[in-house]
Design a protein around this motif. Structure first.
Motif, PDB file in Angstrom:
ATOM      1  N   ASP A  82      -8.589  -1.442   3.966  1.00  0.00           N
ATOM      2  CA  ASP A  82      -8.387  -0.215   4.748  1.00  0.00           C
ATOM      3  C   ASP A  82      -7.054   0.443   4.410  1.00  0.00           C
ATOM      4  O   ASP A  82      -6.919   1.668   4.513  1.00  0.00           O
ATOM      5  CB  ASP A  82      -8.426  -0.525   6.246  1.00  0.00           C
ATOM      6  N   ASN A  83      -6.071  -0.351   4.008  1.00  0.00           N
ATOM      7  CA  ASN A  83      -4.742   0.191   3.706  1.00  0.00           C
ATOM      8  C   ASN A  83      -4.727   1.069   2.460  1.00  0.00           C
ATOM      9  O   ASN A  83      -3.836   1.913   2.298  1.00  0.00           O
ATOM     10  CB  ASN A  83      -3.734  -0.948   3.530  1.00  0.00           C
TER      11      ASN A  83
ATOM     12  N   ASP B 150      -4.819  -8.547  -4.672  1.00  0.00           N
ATOM     13  CA  ASP B 150      -4.612  -8.986  -3.292  1.00  0.00           C
ATOM     14  C   ASP B 150      -5.797  -9.860  -2.890  1.00  0.00           C
ATOM     15  O   ASP B 150      -6.953  -9.506  -3.166  1.00  0.00           O
ATOM     16  CB  ASP B 150      -4.510  -7.769  -2.362  1.00  0.00           C
TER      17      ASP B 150
ATOM     18  N   SER C  92       0.827  -1.212   0.000  1.00  0.00           N
ATOM     19  CA  SER C  92       0.000   0.000   0.000  1.00  0.00           C
ATOM     20  C   SER C  92       0.857   1.257   0.000  1.00  0.00           C
ATOM     21  O   SER C  92       0.519   2.258  -0.629  1.00  0.00           O
ATOM     22  CB  SER C  92      -0.948  -0.006   1.195  1.00  0.00           C
TER      23      SER C  92
ATOM     24  N   LEU D 127      -6.423 -10.523   0.235  1.00  0.00           N
ATOM     25  CA  LEU D 127      -6.781 -10.012   1.565  1.00  0.00           C
ATOM     26  C   LEU D 127      -6.567 -11.039   2.672  1.00  0.00           C
ATOM     27  O   LEU D 127      -7.126 -10.917   3.766  1.00  0.00           O
ATOM     28  CB  LEU D 127      -8.228  -9.511   1.595  1.00  0.00           C
TER      29      LEU D 127
ATOM     30  N   ARG E   4       0.440   1.225   9.327  1.00  0.00           N
ATOM     31  CA  ARG E   4      -0.392   0.233   8.632  1.00  0.00           C
ATOM     32  C   ARG E   4       0.055  -1.201   8.855  1.00  0.00           C
ATOM     33  O   ARG E   4      -0.655  -2.137   8.475  1.00  0.00           O
ATOM     34  CB  ARG E   4      -0.489   0.493   7.119  1.00  0.00           C
TER      35      ARG E   4
ATOM     36  N   THR F 241      -3.741 -11.476   4.259  1.00  0.00           N
ATOM     37  CA  THR F 241      -3.033 -10.702   5.286  1.00  0.00           C
ATOM     38  C   THR F 241      -3.102  -9.202   4.994  1.00  0.00           C
ATOM     39  O   THR F 241      -2.734  -8.403   5.853  1.00  0.00           O
ATOM     40  CB  THR F 241      -1.551 -11.125   5.396  1.00  0.00           C
ATOM     41  N   GLY F 242      -3.564  -8.810   3.808  1.00  0.00           N
ATOM     42  CA  GLY F 242      -3.756  -7.396   3.484  1.00  0.00           C
ATOM     43  C   GLY F 242      -5.139  -6.925   3.889  1.00  0.00           C
ATOM     44  O   GLY F 242      -5.952  -7.697   4.408  1.00  0.00           O
ATOM     45  N   SER F 243      -5.412  -5.650   3.647  1.00  0.00           N
ATOM     46  CA  SER F 243      -6.702  -5.079   4.016  1.00  0.00           C
ATOM     47  C   SER F 243      -7.041  -3.922   3.092  1.00  0.00           C
ATOM     48  O   SER F 243      -6.168  -3.104   2.755  1.00  0.00           O
ATOM     49  CB  SER F 243      -6.670  -4.580   5.461  1.00  0.00           C
TER      50      SER F 243
ATOM     51  N   THR G  58       0.410  -4.550  10.867  1.00  0.00           N
ATOM     52  CA  THR G  58      -0.368  -5.142  11.946  1.00  0.00           C
ATOM     53  C   THR G  58       0.470  -6.130  12.737  1.00  0.00           C
ATOM     54  O   THR G  58       1.382  -6.760  12.196  1.00  0.00           O
ATOM     55  CB  THR G  58      -1.613  -5.867  11.390  1.00  0.00           C
TER      56      THR G  58
ATOM     57  N   SER H 232      -0.887  -8.710  14.034  1.00  0.00           N
ATOM     58  CA  SER H 232      -1.719  -9.919  14.065  1.00  0.00           C
ATOM     59  C   SER H 232      -0.979 -11.168  13.627  1.00  0.00           C
ATOM     60  O   SER H 232      -1.377 -12.282  13.972  1.00  0.00           O
ATOM     61  CB  SER H 232      -2.951  -9.732  13.166  1.00  0.00           C
TER      62      SER H 232
END
Length: 328
Positions: A39-40, A31, A14, A33, A187, A35-37, A189, A191
């Motif tokens: 939101d990025n 992507d 991103s 998603l 950005r 591990t991506g988002s 994470t 997680s």
């Protein structure tokens, strides 16, 4: 110029997309998603004229048809899509190996078919169990046994490098490999086991900062803006094709000292909690006790010498995560 970024909704992807959009380029993202988002990249879709030059596809790089369309459309490919993070890899070993090897094979095959420039993002994990510093691109590789699934990620990324160099040597594919050393910034994470956002998040929530092992293992950290700067230049330079480069910082720090600096940066009164590796990750984990890059090769190529200090990186991450915590 039209740029394809696989894994473009991820942390590094991103930021790379944003830099190319600021440069006036068209950016295509694929992507899944995992591990991506979204939101990025949401702010990019809303920012001025960026939305007219940003094209986001929610799909997997294993979808050969859409990859053929995207690679054929773009002049440059940055391949960042991969299983990332120790915790994610240990929890999803088969998916991680498949994505990292077969996904990269598809990217390289199509870039070769259409004669496109491509940068392959690899990792410092490929060096394995070395304890000396600095690590240089020609060092031998030392892994643990195959029963320790932590090394499956390192081995799969090393296969990506072998495939990339094989394409260069046999077909002349304009491919460059970048070995990343702990890229960090807004950005990212915690997680999936990323240490700085994980510890910063714990500090901001006044939770104990969990340190795996004794905390004496050392790392260097690189600001994502410095990495993006390097990627954009490496992919343009002919001398980089068919080469492997470390991309990392110089400031070595133990995880224990890192946690203490995070406490200072956040003003948190959290305690430090030490957790044995087998309790944190199970029997499949072995750690790398030291990971410090030699960056003379990339410095000679493009003048890469990251100036963003660890304290400055921590300030940026703390400010970003504090705003998100406060709902700003």
């Amino acid at each position: 110029m039209r740029i394809l970024i696989t894994g473009g909704a991820g942390f590094i992807g991103s930021h790379l997309a944003e830099a190319y959009l600021e440069n006036g380029d068209e950016v295509y993202i694929i992507d899944d998603l995992s591990t991506g988002s979204l939101d990025n990249v949401a702010h990019l879709k809303q920012k001025g004229a960026y939305h007219r030059r940003l094209f986001v596809h929610i799909d997997t790089i294993m979808n050969r048809d859409i990859m053929m369309e995207l690679v054929g459309t773009c002049e440059v490919v940055h391949h960042l899509a991969a299983a990332v993070g120790v915790e994610y890899i240990l929890n999803n070993p088969m998916e991680s190996i498949t994505t990292n090897i077969q996904g990269t094979e598809i990217v390289l095959e199509l870039c070769n078919k259409f004669k496109k420039r491509v940068l392959i993002a690899s990792t410092s994990e490929v060096y394995g169990k070395h304890t000396h510093a600095p690590l240089i691109e020609t060092d031998n590789i030392i892994y643990g046994p195959s029963s320790k699934f932590r090394w499956s990620y390192a081995a799969s990324k090393l296969m990506d490098e072998f495939m990339s160099l094989a394409y260069f040597r046999t077909t002349g594919l304009q491919v460059t490999v970048a070995r990343l050393f702990n890229t960090v910034g807004p950005r990212q994470t915690g997680s999936y086991g990323m240490v700085i956002p994980r510890l910063v998040g714990q500090a901001l929530r006044s939770e104990p900062l969990t340190i795996y092992g004794d905390g004496n293992q050392t790392r260097t950290f690189t600001d994502v803006k410095d990495v993006v700067w390097a990627f954009m230049r490496m992919v343009e330079i002919e001398e980089a094709f068919g080469q492997v480069f470390n991309v990392g910082g110089r400031e070595e720090v133990s995880i224990l000292a890192l946690a203490q600096r995070i406490l200072a940066a956040t003003g948190s009164s959290s305690e430090l909690q030490f957790i044995p590796y087998d309790q944190a990750f199970g029997k499949d984990f072995e750690d790398m006790q030291r990971r410090v890059p030699g960056i003379e090769k990339i410095n000679a190529l493009i003048g890469f010498d990251p100036k963003t200090s660890l304290d400055a990186i921590l300030t940026r991450v703390v400010n970003y995560m504090r705003k998100r915590t406060d709902g700003v």
